[in-house]
Design an enzyme around this catalytic site. Sequence first.
Site, PDB file in Angstrom:
ATOM      1  N   GLY A 202      35.353  38.633  36.635  1.00 48.12           N
ATOM      2  CA  GLY A 202      35.029  37.546  36.913  1.00 48.12           C
ATOM      3  C   GLY A 202      34.389  37.540  38.563  1.00 48.12           C
ATOM      4  O   GLY A 202      33.549  38.747  38.446  1.00 48.12           O
ATOM      5  N   SER A 203      34.073  36.884  39.513  1.00 52.30           N
ATOM      6  CA  SER A 203      33.226  36.833  40.577  1.00 52.30           C
ATOM      7  C   SER A 203      33.254  38.102  41.356  1.00 52.30           C
ATOM      8  O   SER A 203      33.869  38.204  41.653  1.00 52.30           O
ATOM      9  CB  SER A 203      32.995  35.786  40.444  1.00 52.30           C
ATOM     10  OG  SER A 203      33.579  34.431  41.141  1.00 52.30           O
ATOM     11  N   PRO A 204      32.366  38.734  42.245  1.00 51.56           N
ATOM     12  CA  PRO A 204      33.183  38.984  43.499  1.00 51.56           C
ATOM     13  C   PRO A 204      33.770  38.134  44.319  1.00 51.56           C
ATOM     14  O   PRO A 204      34.649  38.748  45.096  1.00 51.56           O
ATOM     15  CB  PRO A 204      31.777  40.184  44.299  1.00 51.56           C
ATOM     16  CG  PRO A 204      30.889  39.971  42.989  1.00 51.56           C
ATOM     17  CD  PRO A 204      31.122  38.542  41.920  1.00 51.56           C
ATOM     18  N   VAL A 206      35.538  35.687  44.056  1.00 46.47           N
ATOM     19  CA  VAL A 206      37.130  35.261  43.507  1.00 46.47           C
ATOM     20  C   VAL A 206      37.942  36.826  43.587  1.00 46.47           C
ATOM     21  O   VAL A 206      38.861  37.177  43.656  1.00 46.47           O
ATOM     22  CB  VAL A 206      37.201  34.659  42.185  1.00 46.47           C
ATOM     23  CG1 VAL A 206      38.604  34.517  41.459  1.00 46.47           C
ATOM     24  CG2 VAL A 206      36.867  32.963  42.165  1.00 46.47           C
ATOM     25  N   GLY A 207      36.820  37.745  43.234  1.00 44.47           N
ATOM     26  CA  GLY A 207      37.486  39.054  43.175  1.00 44.47           C
ATOM     27  C   GLY A 207      38.108  39.733  44.302  1.00 44.47           C
ATOM     28  O   GLY A 207      39.136  40.109  44.204  1.00 44.47           O
ATOM     29  N   GLU A 224      36.941  43.987  37.436  1.00 40.77           N
ATOM     30  CA  GLU A 224      35.136  44.148  36.107  1.00 40.77           C
ATOM     31  C   GLU A 224      34.321  42.539  36.949  1.00 40.77           C
ATOM     32  O   GLU A 224      34.610  41.398  36.977  1.00 40.77           O
ATOM     33  CB  GLU A 224      35.713  43.599  34.972  1.00 40.77           C
ATOM     34  CG  GLU A 224      36.177  44.431  34.109  1.00 40.77           C
ATOM     35  CD  GLU A 224      35.633  45.409  33.952  1.00 40.77           C
ATOM     36  OE1 GLU A 224      34.250  45.814  34.445  1.00 40.77           O
ATOM     37  OE2 GLU A 224      36.459  46.680  33.754  1.00 40.77           O
ATOM     38  N   CYS A 258      27.417  39.264  32.699  1.00 39.66           N
ATOM     39  CA  CYS A 258      27.871  39.511  33.556  1.00 39.66           C
ATOM     40  C   CYS A 258      26.124  41.234  34.011  1.00 39.66           C
ATOM     41  O   CYS A 258      26.468  41.202  35.329  1.00 39.66           O
ATOM     42  CB  CYS A 258      28.781  40.347  34.139  1.00 39.66           C
ATOM     43  SG  CYS A 258      29.646  41.556  32.467  1.00 39.66           S
TER      44      CYS A 258
END
Length: 480
Positions: A202-204, A206-207, A224, A258
Amino acid sequence: MSSALKDIVTAEADSQETQRLFDAQRKRALVLRTSSADERIAKLKRLRDLVHERTRDIYAACHADFSKPAPEVDITEILPIVMEANHAIRHLKNWMKPDRKRPTLLMFGTSAEVRHEPRGVCLIISPWNYPLNLSLGPLISAIAAGNTVILKPSEMTPHCSAFMADLLADVFEEDEVAVVQGAVETSQHLLSLAFDHIFFTGSPAVGKIVMKAAAEHLTSVTLELGGKSPTIIDKSADLKTAAQNLVWGKFANNGQTCIAPDYMYVHADIADAFVEATRKALEKLYGKRDKMAANGDYCRIVNNKHHARVQGLIDDATERGAHMPIGGGANSDDNYLAPTVLTDVDAESRILDEEIFGPVMPILPFTDVNHVIAAINAKPKPLALYVFARDNEFIKQVLANTSAGGSCVNHSMVQFLHANLPFGGVNNSGIGNSHGHYGFKAFSHERAIVRERFSLAFLFLPPYKGFTKWFIRFAVRWLN
Ligand code: NAD
């Protein structure tokens, strides 16, 4: 489509039920620890065969979620899943073999090996942009490595999520693989549990939430993530090939990839010619501009919110003076957005700051590649970096002086399809790798085992005097 798919679940999952699944999987994970390669391969074969059997359901779910054309579903969803499964089926026995290591001088008289043991209970949280591929791909690696899995797919592609719940229930008992559907609340509840490994795509932004939650239990993570992937097109590049490969990379899945080439640095000498080559490539791939909206090969943006977001990026850029040599069609009823090319983009534009994740290609002319390299290095490390050139020195210079999760030379996105390569980001674009052997290793713990036979270790034991003292000094100097 089976009846289970008609009741699309978008509500948050019940947390007690999730806890029950987690507890059940903890027990099962201990049993799976000793599962054989043949047992795991049988499950992977069943999963792969069901994916083939239920192709029509997959097309229907992807179409219902974002009008994704069937051939694109074949290439970007089904093919990577089947490839991942076949690769694991072919190589699993080898991957599972203990990796024997030669003794070092100091360890003379021992034997040693690395065993790949299952991590245990794994959580996979996946995004919406390739809803099946990015859920079932890691799941295959997790199963190959002997784990149990709770899969939390994205709430934005509910038909695909419901399909996967149905499909996986046919292959696995819920104490081995369970799909838990829901959005942020469900995800956060899952993240509060003490999983053995979390694989997040997902997105940085939320990462970072995922990594913080994992830290609470010191759970290992594979992240990822995404970000802005730059593309550099030198004047030595074959323009026709570059335009065609970039049009595919940028507009497949409507740019919601992505590793899509996000923004293009194009040598100033060929910038106009590149725009024209892009126009031709677009016509070749998706037809004339006025017919494009009706072309079933051209996908849609996933929902109204993202449609408005991407349109907002275009509006912001044009209000700041950007030109739009290609583009200008949108329909929020079906989330259509025409392929758009922007030139003369102001450096402060939001489109040069946020991940675009839509069918928009900003073109930035350059004359000195050193400035381009410096600009890329000033930003977070990207998931992908693409370079188009025939001049080998130019290619070498770009690759040696930048960092990225992965790169293609004279192509875009195909690094994802190479089963022998790791797929992953670096820092802001991700931590760890997936795919093939790398995916198997992400879901395995590498356990070091030393077996004593006739080593000299006893010579290091106290009391530290006489020969022992001399021997320790000798070892420090010579036995390493
Ligand atoms: P996202 O980060 O918004 O959501 C991903 C998952 O996290 C979803 O299942 C969602 O329900 C969950 N989630 C969202 N907010 C959460 C929160 N606050 N707490 C806990 N869980 C939460 O990403 P997305 O919009 O689904 O996907 C797009 C992003 O993913 C882009 O940045 C893209 O580059 C990236 N991406 C990366 C890869 C890769 O392989 N590196 C692949 C696809 C997408």
